[in-house]
Design a protein around this motif. Structure first.
Motif, short mmCIF file in Angstrom:
data_model
loop_
_atom_site.label_atom_id
_atom_site.label_comp_id
_atom_site.label_asym_id
_atom_site.label_seq_id
_atom_site.Cartn_x
_atom_site.Cartn_y
_atom_site.Cartn_z
N LEU A 163 -2.49 1.59 4.22
CA LEU A 163 -1.70 0.74 3.32
C LEU A 163 -2.60 0.02 2.32
O LEU A 163 -2.28 -0.08 1.13
CB LEU A 163 -0.90 -0.29 4.13
N GLN A 166 -3.86 2.40 -0.33
CA GLN A 166 -2.82 2.90 -1.23
C GLN A 166 -2.21 1.79 -2.10
O GLN A 166 -1.93 2.00 -3.28
CB GLN A 166 -1.69 3.56 -0.42
N TYR A 167 -1.96 0.63 -1.51
CA TYR A 167 -1.23 -0.44 -2.21
C TYR A 167 -2.04 -1.72 -2.40
O TYR A 167 -1.51 -2.70 -2.94
CB TYR A 167 0.06 -0.78 -1.45
N GLY A 168 -3.30 -1.73 -1.94
CA GLY A 168 -4.09 -2.95 -2.02
C GLY A 168 -3.70 -3.89 -0.90
O GLY A 168 -2.67 -3.72 -0.25
N LYS A 170 -2.64 -6.92 -1.01
CA LYS A 170 -1.41 -7.68 -1.28
C LYS A 170 -0.17 -6.85 -0.99
O LYS A 170 0.77 -7.32 -0.33
CB LYS A 170 -1.41 -8.15 -2.74
N GLY A 171 -0.15 -5.62 -1.50
CA GLY A 171 1.00 -4.75 -1.22
C GLY A 171 1.15 -4.47 0.26
O GLY A 171 2.28 -4.37 0.77
N ALA A 172 0.02 -4.33 0.96
CA ALA A 172 0.07 -4.09 2.41
C ALA A 172 0.73 -5.26 3.14
O ALA A 172 1.51 -5.06 4.08
CB ALA A 172 -1.34 -3.86 2.94
N ILE A 175 4.58 -5.03 2.76
CA ILE A 175 5.17 -3.96 3.58
C ILE A 175 5.18 -4.35 5.06
O ILE A 175 6.17 -4.14 5.76
CB ILE A 175 4.39 -2.64 3.37
#
Length: 448
Positions: A163, A166-168, A170-172, A175
């Motif tokens: 995660l 793929q999303y950095g 913050k994005g992790a 999620i």
């Protein structure tokens, strides 16, 4: 919550509760355990010291423990189900707001405070209701429920790493917060024990002779839940105080290895993908340790406090040896030893608490124990971070954790000696009572 005169079912719907608690452990404690994957990312993003960044985990751990008495009180006043659902919403809020990543203080408030409160409101009632549903099989049920932390951590290690890539980071976080909403579903499945007991009581009344039927409604009114107030006076009991001190010292150590294992592997030049696998190994052997120790404790061959003392000693030994690793293979081996013995400890430490205080005071004791233990969780990671900064080596944190656990084992030994003296004293006091009446059976016949 228990009804008067009703024994725990030791099975039945209790296994549904165990599975729900298994999921809650995974969605709370496993997330906290694998948060070390975010440590370096957050540290580099804000350009902070290890000691400053470690306060995020420290705040989470502290609030997790500080919120336990509140969670226990709310369980008595409302229900375990309602508190777990509330905890799921709070955990989601902490991760979702942490996604913004405004500054380090913001991270303390979101992924620290809110996430810690959500974990507390989810973890505390989940482990508490399992202990109420089981008596003879309590050690095994607690071990299975707590094993959810390991089962989820086994997959969360590589999953979180993916995660982040793929999303950095913050994005992790966002999620992961969405995944934690499943805590609410698990909470909905935690049916209050009093409901099932009341149904059993009603069913038994229908089978009574007709002459007793007139009092059926009166008994149904009297049989519901006994709301026992929160017992703050447990802090005056020497046995509880000794166990609480053990909890403080253990908490200072338990949260250090998962936090610094990833940075230590990076300092040894181990690749990121291999580093994530270390967390999976840790979770796998932890899982095995919990189940094996829970099964063994259920045999009642060894006193649970003796078993806990042995596992604490073995953990401290493994932590002292872990810094000797100089490559991936040796680090994986020492991590495996640490994880296995940690699992055996977690499998029985709640059962030991129930043995120390008894089930009538268990909810209060669990809340107070978590509250007192919070000082260790709050101080441990920053202290280890400070030692790491001063020594310039992540190995120093593991030495600190091992030494603290050695000290904690001393308080368990003292507690065991205190309990043995109490047992000998109670046996001595009961002897005159037994000899007072040479024919106790005649006395019982008169009463009948």
């Amino acid at each position: 919550m228990q009804t008067k005169g009703r024994n725990p079912p030791d099975g039945g719907y209790g296994w549904v509760v165990v599975v729900s608690a298994f999921m809650v452990m995974g969605l709370t404690a496993a997330v906290l355990k694998t948060f070390g994957l975010f440590f370096v990312e957050i540290q580099h993003h804000f350009d902070e010291l290890a000691s400053t960044t470690s306060w995020i985990t420290s705040v989470t751990i502290a609030i997790f423990h500080l919120g336990a008495p509140v969670a226990s009180s709310l369980c008595v006043q409302y229900s375990h189900r309602a508190v777990v659902i509330t905890g799921g919403l709070l955990a989601f809020s902490g991760m979702a707001l942490g996604f913004l990543g405004l500054n380090m203080v913001w991270m303390y408030a979101t992924t620290g405070f809110l996430q810690g409160l959500g974990i507390s409101f989810s973890w505390t009632p989940a482990i508490s209701i399992v202990s109420h549903y089981f008596s003879k099989k309590r050690a095994l049920a607690n071990a299975i429920a707590s094993a959810g932390e390991c089962a989820f951590a086994f997959t969360f290690g590589p999953f979180f790493q993916w995660l982040i890539s793929q999303y950095g980071w913050k994005g992790a976080l966002l999620i992961i917060g969405g995944i934690q909403l499943n805590i609410c579903v698990c909470g909905a499945l935690m049916r209050p024990l009093a409901s099932s007991s009341l149904l059993e009581a009603s069913h038994s009344e229908t089978e009574t002779p007709p002459g007793n039927g007139a009092s059926r409604t009166d008994k149904e009114r009297k049989s519901p839940i006994t709301h026992k107030p929160f017992n703050w006076m447990l802090v005056r009991r020497p046995d509880f105080v000794l166990y609480a001190i053990f909890g403080i010292l253990a908490a200072m150590s338990f949260f250090v290895p998962p936090l610094f294992l990833v940075p230590l592997s990076y300092s040894l030049g181990i690749d990121e993908s291999w580093t994530a696998s270390l967390l999976s190994i840790l979770a796998m052997v932890d899982f095995a340790g919990r189940l094996l120790c829970g099964w063994y404790a259920n045999l009642h061959v060894t006193k649970t406090i003796h078993l806990l003392t042995m596992t604490i000693t073995l953990i401290s030994t493994s932590l002292m040896l872990l810094p000797l690793a100089n490559n991936y293979l040796s680090l994986a081996i020492f991590t495996g030893f640490y994880g296995f013995f940690f699992g055996t400890t977690v499998a029985v430490h709640i059962t030991v608490l129930a043995d120390v205080v008894g089930m009538p005071d268990f909810d209060s004791a669990l809340g107070l124990f978590m509250l007192i233990r919070s000082t260790g969780g709050f101080v441990g990671p920053p202290l280890a971070g400070l030692i790491v900064d001063m020594a310039g080596d992540y190995r120093a944190g593991f030495y600190m954790a091992g030494a603290t656990l050695v000290l904690s084992a001393g308080f368990l030994i003292t507690l065991d000696q205190l309990q043995q003296r109490k047992e000998r004293g109670s046996q001595t006091n009961t002897k005159p009572e037994k000899s007072a009446s040479p024919y106790p059976s005649l006395h019982l016949l008169k009463l009948q």
